[in-house]
Design a protein around this motif. Sequence first.
Motif, PDB file in Angstrom:
ATOM      1  N   GLU A 336      -0.216  -5.629 -14.480  1.00 35.60           N
ATOM      2  CA  GLU A 336      -1.356  -4.721 -14.425  1.00 35.60           C
ATOM      3  C   GLU A 336      -1.847  -4.548 -12.991  1.00 35.60           C
ATOM      4  O   GLU A 336      -2.177  -3.440 -12.561  1.00 35.60           O
ATOM      5  N   GLN A 337      -1.897  -5.649 -12.247  1.00 31.80           N
ATOM      6  CA  GLN A 337      -2.328  -5.559 -10.854  1.00 31.80           C
ATOM      7  C   GLN A 337      -1.341  -4.714 -10.050  1.00 31.80           C
ATOM      8  O   GLN A 337      -1.746  -3.900  -9.213  1.00 31.80           O
ATOM      9  N   GLU A 338      -0.047  -4.905 -10.310  1.00 33.70           N
ATOM     10  CA  GLU A 338       0.954  -4.107  -9.607  1.00 33.70           C
ATOM     11  C   GLU A 338       0.814  -2.628  -9.962  1.00 33.70           C
ATOM     12  O   GLU A 338       0.905  -1.757  -9.091  1.00 33.70           O
ATOM     13  N   LEU A 339       0.599  -2.349 -11.267  1.00 35.45           N
ATOM     14  CA  LEU A 339       0.437  -0.957 -11.676  1.00 35.45           C
ATOM     15  C   LEU A 339      -0.821  -0.335 -11.060  1.00 35.45           C
ATOM     16  O   LEU A 339      -0.816   0.835 -10.666  1.00 35.45           O
ATOM     17  N   ARG A 340      -1.916  -1.128 -10.992  1.00 36.30           N
ATOM     18  CA  ARG A 340      -3.128  -0.602 -10.360  1.00 36.30           C
ATOM     19  C   ARG A 340      -2.886  -0.295  -8.880  1.00 36.30           C
ATOM     20  O   ARG A 340      -3.348   0.716  -8.361  1.00 36.30           O
ATOM     21  N   ALA A 341      -2.155  -1.211  -8.220  1.00 38.22           N
ATOM     22  CA  ALA A 341      -1.847  -0.967  -6.811  1.00 38.22           C
ATOM     23  C   ALA A 341      -1.006   0.296  -6.654  1.00 38.22           C
ATOM     24  O   ALA A 341      -1.246   1.119  -5.755  1.00 38.22           O
ATOM     25  N   LYS A 342      -0.003   0.452  -7.542  1.00 36.94           N
ATOM     26  CA  LYS A 342       0.828   1.650  -7.469  1.00 36.94           C
ATOM     27  C   LYS A 342       0.030   2.901  -7.809  1.00 36.94           C
ATOM     28  O   LYS A 342       0.255   3.965  -7.219  1.00 36.94           O
ATOM     29  N   ALA A 343      -0.899   2.756  -8.766  1.00 41.55           N
ATOM     30  CA  ALA A 343      -1.733   3.914  -9.113  1.00 41.55           C
ATOM     31  C   ALA A 343      -2.611   4.312  -7.936  1.00 41.55           C
ATOM     32  O   ALA A 343      -2.790   5.508  -7.650  1.00 41.55           O
ATOM     33  N   ASP A 344      -3.161   3.305  -7.237  1.00 41.69           N
ATOM     34  CA  ASP A 344      -3.970   3.615  -6.053  1.00 41.69           C
ATOM     35  C   ASP A 344      -3.111   4.296  -4.988  1.00 41.69           C
ATOM     36  O   ASP A 344      -3.529   5.278  -4.367  1.00 41.69           O
ATOM     37  N   ALA A 345      -1.887   3.729  -4.792  1.00 38.19           N
ATOM     38  CA  ALA A 345      -0.991   4.346  -3.814  1.00 38.19           C
ATOM     39  C   ALA A 345      -0.611   5.761  -4.238  1.00 38.19           C
ATOM     40  O   ALA A 345      -0.525   6.678  -3.409  1.00 38.19           O
ATOM     41  N   MET A 346      -0.374   5.928  -5.551  1.00 34.45           N
ATOM     42  CA  MET A 346      -0.032   7.260  -6.060  1.00 34.45           C
ATOM     43  C   MET A 346      -1.189   8.232  -5.864  1.00 34.45           C
ATOM     44  O   MET A 346      -0.989   9.396  -5.512  1.00 34.45           O
ATOM     45  N   SER A 347      -2.415   7.738  -6.078  1.00 37.00           N
ATOM     46  CA  SER A 347      -3.585   8.599  -5.882  1.00 37.00           C
ATOM     47  C   SER A 347      -3.681   9.043  -4.429  1.00 37.00           C
ATOM     48  O   SER A 347      -3.938  10.215  -4.134  1.00 37.00           O
ATOM     49  N   ILE A 348      -3.440   8.090  -3.521  1.00 41.93           N
ATOM     50  CA  ILE A 348      -3.463   8.444  -2.091  1.00 41.93           C
ATOM     51  C   ILE A 348      -2.365   9.460  -1.790  1.00 41.93           C
ATOM     52  O   ILE A 348      -2.559  10.439  -1.063  1.00 41.93           O
ATOM     53  N   LEU A 349      -1.152   9.200  -2.375  1.00 40.46           N
ATOM     54  CA  LEU A 349      -0.033  10.112  -2.160  1.00 40.46           C
ATOM     55  C   LEU A 349      -0.336  11.501  -2.704  1.00 40.46           C
ATOM     56  O   LEU A 349      -0.011  12.510  -2.065  1.00 40.46           O
ATOM     57  N   VAL A 350      -0.972  11.540  -3.892  1.00 39.58           N
ATOM     58  CA  VAL A 350      -1.328  12.838  -4.471  1.00 39.58           C
ATOM     59  C   VAL A 350      -2.302  13.575  -3.568  1.00 39.58           C
ATOM     60  O   VAL A 350      -2.191  14.793  -3.343  1.00 39.58           O
TER      61      VAL A 350
END
Length: 891
Positions: A336-350
């Motif tokens: 879950e922590q990894e997915l949250r980190a990736k989601a944050d990175a994805m949000s920045i990327l978006v």
Amino acid sequence: MTFLSDWAVIDLIQNGCVYTLAVLGCCALRQRFAHPMPVWAECLLGAMFGLVTIIGMLTPLRPMDGVLIDGRAIMIVLSLPFGGAWACAVTTAFAAVYRWHVGGIGATAGVVQIGLAAACGVAATWLTGRNLSFRHLVAHGLLAGIVTPLSGLLISTDSFGFIYRSAALPLFLIDFFGILLIGSLLILENRRHDLERALLGSYDKLARSSACIHESEARFRDLIEGSIQGVCVHSGFTPLFANDAFARMFGYSSRAEILALGSTLVMIGENEREPAIERYRSLMKAPSGSAIERICKRRKDGSPVWVDVIHRVVDWQGKPAIQGTYVDVSDQVALEQELRAKADAMSILVDDIGVAHTEAEAARRRAEEASAAKSRFLAIMSHELRTPLAGVMGMVDLLMDSRVSAEQRAMLRTLKGSAVELVHQLDNVFDLARIDANELTLEINDFSLRDATLDTLRLHKAAAAEKGLGLSVSFASSPPERLRGDAARLQQVLSNLIGNAVKYTTSGAVAVSVDLERSRDGGGVAVLEVSDSGIGIPADQHANLFVPFHQVDLSTTRRFGGTGLGLAICKRLVEAMHGSIALLRSDETGSTFQARIPLLEPLGSGGCTVRAVSPHVPEERRNLRVLLADDNDLNRMVIGSVLRSRFGFRVTSVTNGEEAVEAASSDDFDVVVMDMQMPVMDGCEATRRIRSSSAPLCSLPIIALTADTVPDHHDGYLMAGAQEVLTKPVDWSDLGSAIRRHAERHHETVPMRSVIVASRTMERAVFDDAYLDNLIEGVGLDLTQAMVKDLPASMRPYLVSIRSALEAGSEADARRALHALAGLVGTFGTVRLHALCVELENEPDGLRSLQQRMPEFLEICEATQHALANWVAVHKTDWELEAHNAEPAYS
């Protein structure tokens, strides 16, 4: 009372003992049988009572000869409540038979007494029931003591008086106290027997319960010990129980090591201990409650472990305690922590992509504006430069007509040649600018292809002769006398190709070949080939040949001159005339260019002017704004591409009815092309929404597209407000005609009637490539091949939906998926699959028919995929052969 001698008393005591033994025997017999006893057991008990009664009558009191006074009534009365009806009957029979056998003057009275005793037993039992108590025995004794002496009335009067006076009281006392004594013994023995049975039953139940408890404890112990969940019981954080899974979870070697801990607080971080103590206190205040939490604890080595735990209050050895059930979720928390980190990175990327998209869109707009400005500037400047050049050339002609010297005349010829070349270059720039600005016009007239070719050749004979080059023309077939097209633009293309060939050829010859590929309508395609023996073109420059202002080598520019616009303009002009141009050959021996230009059947006279903005797009079909609503990506791409390329319509696409209503409300369209089966909001509802809007939106023409061929359904689309219904697969000519026809009536009231164009592809061939030929004509071979390759992947979601609908028993979902699949595959000429989808969609018993015909359906799907794959392979081969024909130019 004189007959109550000592021997008589002894006889009575003896009878009492015999009766007592009878009681013991009765109890012993009753213990062997469950209640109620079987008939034979009752009879046996009655025989025993009868024998005891007979024994009692062996030593009776004899107040006179033939008269017996004994305790026979005792056993007879008690035989019914303690032995049953059969016991009473057998006892009575034994006693009566024996008394009659003894005889005497009292025989009859004795038998009657026995009967009265039996009657007393029956009456008393009826009054009190068979479950006797000591109070009931009194009733039995009184009734027997009073009634049985009345049998003495059957003896003579004198004898009766004597007997009654001397024996009434003793007989009453014997019966009353005998019944009380013997009955009490029987009651006590029965109660003892019942108590003993109850105790034995209780002991058995207790033993079974104890065994069940031990078995349950063993199962519970096995369950807890074998569980992968950790279990720990503690009181005030002092561990009372823990299983091995709990010990392993927290890094301990065994549960004994857990139980040796002073407190389980060592497994909690220091910052979390106070909250844990507060939660413990709150939970203990509500003994019936429980708590669920996710918490980070510490292993023995200090490393963190995330657990989901359920706390609840339990009774542990008579005292309240907390039982915790633990599940290790460390991996899940890490994920879950990894997915949250990736989601944050994805949000920045978006966000970055959004910024980049905005910047790219702004750059694109600036580039388009710059290109438009450039085109406008070139068009204006070319036009403005031609005016003074015309004056210069006119003055040169006037000077040449005047009296000038030979040297001056040569200078004037050079000046005029330079002016003509300058005008030619300006014309090229002007044509390119007009093409980019969509302002190029084609003059369509009847002309002779032979004459146009020969006239063009004459223009270059002098230049070729000056360089010592041969210039020839050949006609592969005799072209018709007249054809229809833009002769000037055809000559411009041919002149550019010949001019380039002459310019870049230093020795040898330039050959022109003309052929006409006839068509059924009387016209054909003019095939113009220009071959030279010049310097050739390097293979790495072939891709840039038709790019404006691009030249193969700067050295050639210095040597031969030129602007690099000739081939670019040729390509634009040929495409404007619906044709194509290509380099067929280029090597050290020279180059060959080929232009293919469609020509029409001649009308005989007259001409017209058509604005050529893009290939296949006459002026009458341009600039119509079409809103296309279809939920299938492939359908939107195919229909949109054909409407743009073949008809020149400006197409805006949306994916469902709701988006169609919003787009129609917010923008100005000439026609809406609406698919009827779409998610979110279907085409019918979207049509009703548009029709219920205010003017002028309510009059917007709507053309319905559907794979449904049922007339009743088409009537429903018309009643919803559609003006015309076209069935898939779409006939492009019908669709284009419908759009043009209804666009002219944009501001008229919408009639509630329309034309239904039925599909002409309901034949049961697996595949009809004529549909793809039409598609190629509209969007080109490359795009058609790409779409056909993607078709199986586009079909797959609908096939999965059909299977899911069958499994779920949803007829509506099955019909919806069949309808969507029919609309998809019909566009590509897969007529058998399209027809089967339509047939199954409209079956009254849809699910059962689909289930029965599923093998046929899958077989046709497989055959369709094979047919499409074969088509792709064949046309790929054709394309490769075309490329191979051009290969010698640079291989």
